[in-house]
Motif scaffolding. Structure first.
Motif, PDB file in Angstrom:
ATOM      1  N   UNK A  14      36.259  43.769  46.922  1.00 40.87           N
ATOM      2  CA  UNK A  14      37.266  42.984  47.646  1.00 40.87           C
ATOM      3  C   UNK A  14      38.122  42.175  46.677  1.00 40.87           C
ATOM      4  N   UNK A  15      37.522  41.666  45.637  1.00 41.36           N
ATOM      5  CA  UNK A  15      38.281  40.915  44.626  1.00 41.36           C
ATOM      6  C   UNK A  15      39.276  41.832  43.926  1.00 41.36           C
ATOM      7  N   UNK A  16      38.835  43.019  43.561  1.00 40.48           N
ATOM      8  CA  UNK A  16      39.731  43.999  42.935  1.00 40.48           C
ATOM      9  C   UNK A  16      40.862  44.357  43.887  1.00 40.48           C
ATOM     10  N   UNK A  17      40.529  44.565  45.160  1.00 39.30           N
ATOM     11  CA  UNK A  17      41.548  44.882  46.166  1.00 39.30           C
ATOM     12  C   UNK A  17      42.566  43.748  46.269  1.00 39.30           C
ATOM     13  N   UNK A  18      42.105  42.516  46.329  1.00 36.15           N
ATOM     14  CA  UNK A  18      43.013  41.371  46.452  1.00 36.15           C
ATOM     15  C   UNK A  18      43.942  41.285  45.248  1.00 36.15           C
ATOM     16  N   UNK A  19      43.407  41.466  44.062  1.00 35.43           N
ATOM     17  CA  UNK A  19      44.248  41.438  42.863  1.00 35.43           C
ATOM     18  C   UNK A  19      45.263  42.577  42.873  1.00 35.43           C
ATOM     19  N   UNK A  20      44.846  43.729  43.359  1.00 32.16           N
ATOM     20  CA  UNK A  20      45.749  44.886  43.451  1.00 32.16           C
ATOM     21  C   UNK A  20      46.867  44.617  44.454  1.00 32.16           C
ATOM     22  N   UNK A  21      46.520  44.028  45.599  1.00 30.36           N
ATOM     23  CA  UNK A  21      47.529  43.697  46.612  1.00 30.36           C
ATOM     24  C   UNK A  21      48.522  42.684  46.052  1.00 30.36           C
ATOM     25  N   UNK A  22      48.034  41.689  45.349  1.00 27.65           N
ATOM     26  CA  UNK A  22      48.942  40.701  44.757  1.00 27.65           C
ATOM     27  C   UNK A  22      49.886  41.357  43.741  1.00 27.65           C
ATOM     28  N   UNK A  23      49.361  42.230  42.910  1.00 31.91           N
ATOM     29  CA  UNK A  23      50.212  42.918  41.931  1.00 31.91           C
ATOM     30  C   UNK A  23      51.259  43.780  42.635  1.00 31.91           C
ATOM     31  N   UNK A  24      50.830  44.488  43.657  1.00 37.98           N
ATOM     32  CA  UNK A  24      51.722  45.370  44.397  1.00 37.98           C
ATOM     33  C   UNK A  24      52.833  44.593  45.091  1.00 37.98           C
ATOM     34  N   UNK A  25      52.506  43.436  45.633  1.00 43.22           N
ATOM     35  CA  UNK A  25      53.492  42.669  46.396  1.00 43.22           C
ATOM     36  C   UNK A  25      54.416  41.831  45.513  1.00 43.22           C
ATOM     37  N   UNK A  26      54.216  41.871  44.212  1.00 50.55           N
ATOM     38  CA  UNK A  26      55.121  41.169  43.293  1.00 50.55           C
ATOM     39  C   UNK A  26      56.323  42.019  42.902  1.00 50.55           C
ATOM     40  N   UNK A  27      56.340  43.274  43.328  1.00 49.71           N
ATOM     41  CA  UNK A  27      57.469  44.133  43.001  1.00 49.71           C
ATOM     42  C   UNK A  27      58.708  43.665  43.757  1.00 49.71           C
ATOM     43  N   UNK A  28      59.860  43.968  43.225  1.00 47.99           N
ATOM     44  CA  UNK A  28      61.133  43.454  43.747  1.00 47.99           C
ATOM     45  C   UNK A  28      61.315  43.722  45.237  1.00 47.99           C
ATOM     46  N   UNK A  29      61.212  44.984  45.658  1.00 49.90           N
ATOM     47  CA  UNK A  29      61.449  45.311  47.063  1.00 49.90           C
ATOM     48  C   UNK A  29      60.423  44.671  47.986  1.00 49.90           C
TER      49      UNK A  29
END
Length: 135
Positions: A14-29
């Motif tokens: 779950x921690x890995x997933x949360x970090x992945x979601x945060x990275x993904x949602x930092x993209x411009x679009x």
């Protein structure tokens, strides 16, 4: 035996997933879609938080209930990933990797819940054997 929630494989996933979601949602679009960005982050946070809250409650029924909520939040993350993918925010690889993590934690939670519900009633929470990770 898990002595802290940080010892649980599901919490680590779950921690890995949360970090992945945060990275993904930092993209411009994705970053400009405030509602979806906020919702998917909250859902990912909920997975981690419910696992830890349930573990710290130290009561089996409360733990099982909160694991169920964590599992539901993992499903929410997967659904929101489809929305994001349909909007063209993550590419196919990013979508697949993140969706696979959400699915993995969901399966881990399912098996942990089953284990706790079928356990002999001992008050100690034990980590599951290897099949808990792979199913």
């Amino acid at each position: 035996m898990a002595e802290r929630f940080e010892d649980l494989r599901a919490w680590k996933t779950a921690r890995t997933l949360t970090n992945r979601v945060y990275a993904l949602t930092k993209t411009k679009d994705f970053e400009n879609d405030w509602a979806l960005k906020d919702q998917i982050r909250r859902a990912a946070i909920s997975v981690m938080s419910n696992i830890s809250e349930g573990f710290e409650s130290r009561t089996r029924p409360r733990f099982v209930d909160l694991l169920g909520r964590a599992k539901a939040s993992a499903g929410e993350v997967r659904s929101q990933l489809f929305i994001a993918y349909d909007q063209g925010y993550p590419n196919e690889e990013e979508f697949s990797e993140t969706s696979d993590l959400a699915d993995k934690v969901s399966r881990q939670l399912y098996h942990l819940i089953r284990h706790l519900e079928n356990h002999d009633g001992s008050e100690q929470v034990r980590e599951l054997p290897a099949e808990y990770v792979s199913q």
